[in-house]
Design an enzyme around this catalytic site. Structure first.
Site, PDB file in Angstrom:
ATOM      1  N   ILE A 183       0.884  -1.260  -0.017  1.00 20.97           N
ATOM      2  CA  ILE A 183       0.217   0.050   0.547  1.00 20.97           C
ATOM      3  C   ILE A 183       0.349   1.257  -0.072  1.00 20.97           C
ATOM      4  CG2 ILE A 183      -2.308  -0.530   0.948  1.00 20.97           C
ATOM      5  CD1 ILE A 183      -1.503   0.241   3.764  1.00 20.97           C
ATOM      6  N   SER A 184       1.622   0.750   0.372  1.00 17.90           N
ATOM      7  CA  SER A 184       2.750   2.296   0.192  1.00 17.90           C
ATOM      8  C   SER A 184       4.236   2.015   0.366  1.00 17.90           C
ATOM      9  CB  SER A 184       2.430   3.408   1.513  1.00 17.90           C
ATOM     10  OG  SER A 184       3.490   3.533   1.774  1.00 17.90           O
ATOM     11  N   GLN A 185       5.331   3.095  -0.375  1.00 20.91           N
ATOM     12  CA  GLN A 185       6.216   2.382  -0.001  1.00 20.91           C
ATOM     13  C   GLN A 185       7.162   3.635  -0.151  1.00 20.91           C
ATOM     14  OE1 GLN A 185       8.473   0.332  -3.579  1.00 20.91           O
ATOM     15  NE2 GLN A 185      10.709   0.090  -2.244  1.00 20.91           N
ATOM     16  N   GLY A 186       8.253   3.866   1.296  1.00 20.03           N
ATOM     17  CA  GLY A 186       9.185   5.134   1.211  1.00 20.03           C
ATOM     18  C   GLY A 186      10.273   4.791   1.095  1.00 20.03           C
ATOM     19  N   ALA A 187      11.455   5.238   1.785  1.00 17.81           N
ATOM     20  CA  ALA A 187      13.174   5.330   1.457  1.00 17.81           C
ATOM     21  C   ALA A 187      13.023   4.141   3.096  1.00 17.81           C
ATOM     22  CB  ALA A 187      13.620   6.562   1.701  1.00 17.81           C
ATOM     23  N   GLU A 188      12.420   3.966   3.722  1.00 19.93           N
ATOM     24  CA  GLU A 188      12.889   3.567   4.725  1.00 19.93           C
ATOM     25  C   GLU A 188      12.313   1.485   4.494  1.00 19.93           C
ATOM     26  OE1 GLU A 188      14.813   4.411   7.429  1.00 19.93           O
ATOM     27  OE2 GLU A 188      13.991   3.118   8.843  1.00 19.93           O
ATOM     28  N   ALA A 189      10.685   2.147   4.859  1.00 17.82           N
ATOM     29  CA  ALA A 189      10.836   0.781   4.815  1.00 17.82           C
ATOM     30  C   ALA A 189       8.435   0.708   3.978  1.00 17.82           C
ATOM     31  CB  ALA A 189       9.134   0.685   5.789  1.00 17.82           C
ATOM     32  N   ILE A 190       8.380  -0.388   3.239  1.00 13.63           N
ATOM     33  CA  ILE A 190       7.537  -0.995   2.266  1.00 13.63           C
ATOM     34  C   ILE A 190       6.424  -1.542   3.297  1.00 13.63           C
ATOM     35  CG2 ILE A 190       8.688  -2.450   1.642  1.00 13.63           C
ATOM     36  CD1 ILE A 190       7.618  -2.212   0.065  1.00 13.63           C
TER      37      ILE A 190
ATOM     38  N   ASP B  95       6.855  13.412  12.248  1.00 12.96           N
ATOM     39  CA  ASP B  95       6.111  13.727  10.863  1.00 12.96           C
ATOM     40  C   ASP B  95       4.860  13.356  10.531  1.00 12.96           C
ATOM     41  OD1 ASP B  95       6.350  13.316   8.239  1.00 12.96           O
ATOM     42  OD2 ASP B  95       6.616  10.991   8.015  1.00 12.96           O
TER      43      ASP B  95
END
Lengths: 260, 185
Positions: A21-28, A164
């Protein structure tokens, strides 16, 4: 790149169907209908969140393993801390596999049927009405934003800094209550500076995500924030300090020094 | 008997709940002498109020077991250790393991492969085999022992089980799961 990460996650989560559902630099972040250890009935609609911090190839493997483990634990600890502050709604921790950088938690929020079934984050919840000024500034929205502000105030009274605060990291539940998510950058601190910066981040986030109504939205959020501190004298002194610092932060920006 | 398959792992679990147990002392002695016939996790139900609490510990134990990180001798003792919130193995085994004078008992068996089931539970326990049910567990849980085991804040010792509402139970469960998952972190 992403496929590779999903495969890696799947190798640690065998027999668990994963949906990104979401992917960032740190985690998926994945959702799944399978509970890690409770028997689930086939027609259950309950979903769970899996946050996976994959290894970073640019870091030394040993350092990477330590960092991943520590950050995963720090986030799970924060969820635990929030369990113990019942006034703050947050997803419950279900399972933790710190070595592999995996946290299981409850899924909060619902799908907005009048907005492409998107998740009921504050962002989507507000954006539904972006093109309709009358709907964008109703009493319903005022109350919700005050609740959001109130919850952030309660977090700050308890020295929890979210780190955040964007409108995507705030969920409006079906009962129209506010719920905070994503504690990847959160920490504990009693400093007015940290709380002031937290509020400033929120202010900026609202300004860039909801520019049309930002002024009114921020006003409602702040009204709620002040209410979150309650009527206790000590808390009110703290509130005053934070608000003063917040004004200073607004004038100078998020970073305290001009270096770096 | 409750049979549970934890999706991530190849092992499965069989869980029994007994009341009016007559031979706790005998089971405990045989367990302590390390008899193969008593290769089970014998859990003290006084400190268990939910299946989720049990399974949360089993998940953690199996996770550590399958990555070769268990801290006790077997998967069964690891489950009991994982039920606790402390890093002290002896302490957790005493609080969560079988009590010498206990008349209720929860028994867990980890099955590596389905065909390996080779035991008869009635040969081990003398008592009434009942369904493991949260209502039954809640009715009999001992808040004093729970408080000693988990050190909740605020303390549970001042609460009465009879006054507990559904929201209180679910908050208690969340706190317990947090403690189980975060032990040693």
């Amino acid at each position: 790149m992403s496929d590779e990460l999903i495969q890696l996650a799947q190798s640690h989560l065998q027999n668990i169907p994963l949906q990104v559902i979401s992917q960032g630099a740190e985690a998926i972040v994945f959702t799944t209908k399978t509970h890690p250890y409770l028997p689930t009935s086939k027609d259950s609609h309950t979903e769970y969140i899996i946050k996976y911090r994959p290894p970073k190839k640019y870091r030394h493997p040993q350092l990477d393993a330590t960092l991943t483990k520590h950050r995963t634990i720090a986030e799970a600890r924060l969820l635990q801390r929030l369990t113990n502050i019942p006034e703050i709604q947050s997803p419950g921790l279900i399972a933790l596999d710190a070595r592999n950088g995996i946290i299981w938690m409850e899924k909060v929020g619902y799908e907005l049927i009048d907005y492409d079934d998107k998740i009921s984050s504050l962002k989507n919840w507000l954006w539904r009405y972006n093109d309709n000024q009358e709907k964008a500034l109703t009493e319903e929205i005022k109350i919700a934003l005050e609740k959001v502000g109130c919850m952030i105030g309660k977090a700050h009274v308890n020295d929890v800094i979210h780190g955040d605060l964007t409108s995507s990291n705030i969920i409006i539940t079906e009962a129209q209550e506010a719920c905070l998510i994503d504690f990847g950058l959160s920490y504990q601190s009693a400093l007015p500076e940290d709380k002031g910066v937290d509020l400033y981040v929120l202010d900026r986030a609202i300004l860039s995500t909801h520019p049309k109504y930002a002024e009114q939205y921020n006003e409602w959020l702040m009204a709620g924030y002040e209410r979150g501190y309650g009527k206790d004298k000590k808390s009110l002194i703290k509130l005053k300090e934070v608000l003063k610092r917040y004004e200073e932060v607004r004038l100078r920006g998020r970073k305290r020094s001009m270096l770096g | 008997m409750l049979s549970v398959k934890i999706p991530q792992f190849q092992q499965s679990l069989q869980i029994y709940y007994f009341e009016n147990v007559e031979n706790s002392t005998e089971i405990r002695t045989k367990l302590l002498s390390g008899q193969d016939s008593h290769n089970f996790a014998f859990v003290n139900p006084d400190v268990i109020f939910s299946k989720e609490q049990l399974l949360s510990a089993c998940y953690r134990a199996l996770l550590d077991y399958n990555s070769g990180k268990i801290r006790t001798r077997s998967i069964h003792s690891e489950i009991i250790f994982c039920l606790g919130s402390s890093g002290n193995i002896v302490d957790s085994l005493t609080r969560f393991g079988i009590k010498e004078d206990g008349n209720r008992l929860i028994i867990l068996k980890v099955i590596e492969k389905e065909e390996d089931v080779e035991y008869t539970i009635d040969e081990i326990v003398k008592g009434d085999n009942k369904d493991l049910d949260d209502a039954l567990l809640r009715e009999n849980v001992d808040f004093k022992q729970m408080q000693k085991a988990y050190k909740f804040q605020p303390s549970l010792s001042n609460s009465a089980r009879e006054d507990f509402k559904e929201t209180d139970w679910s908050l208690l469960l969340r706190k317990t799961v947090d403690l189980i998952q975060l032990r040693g972190c």
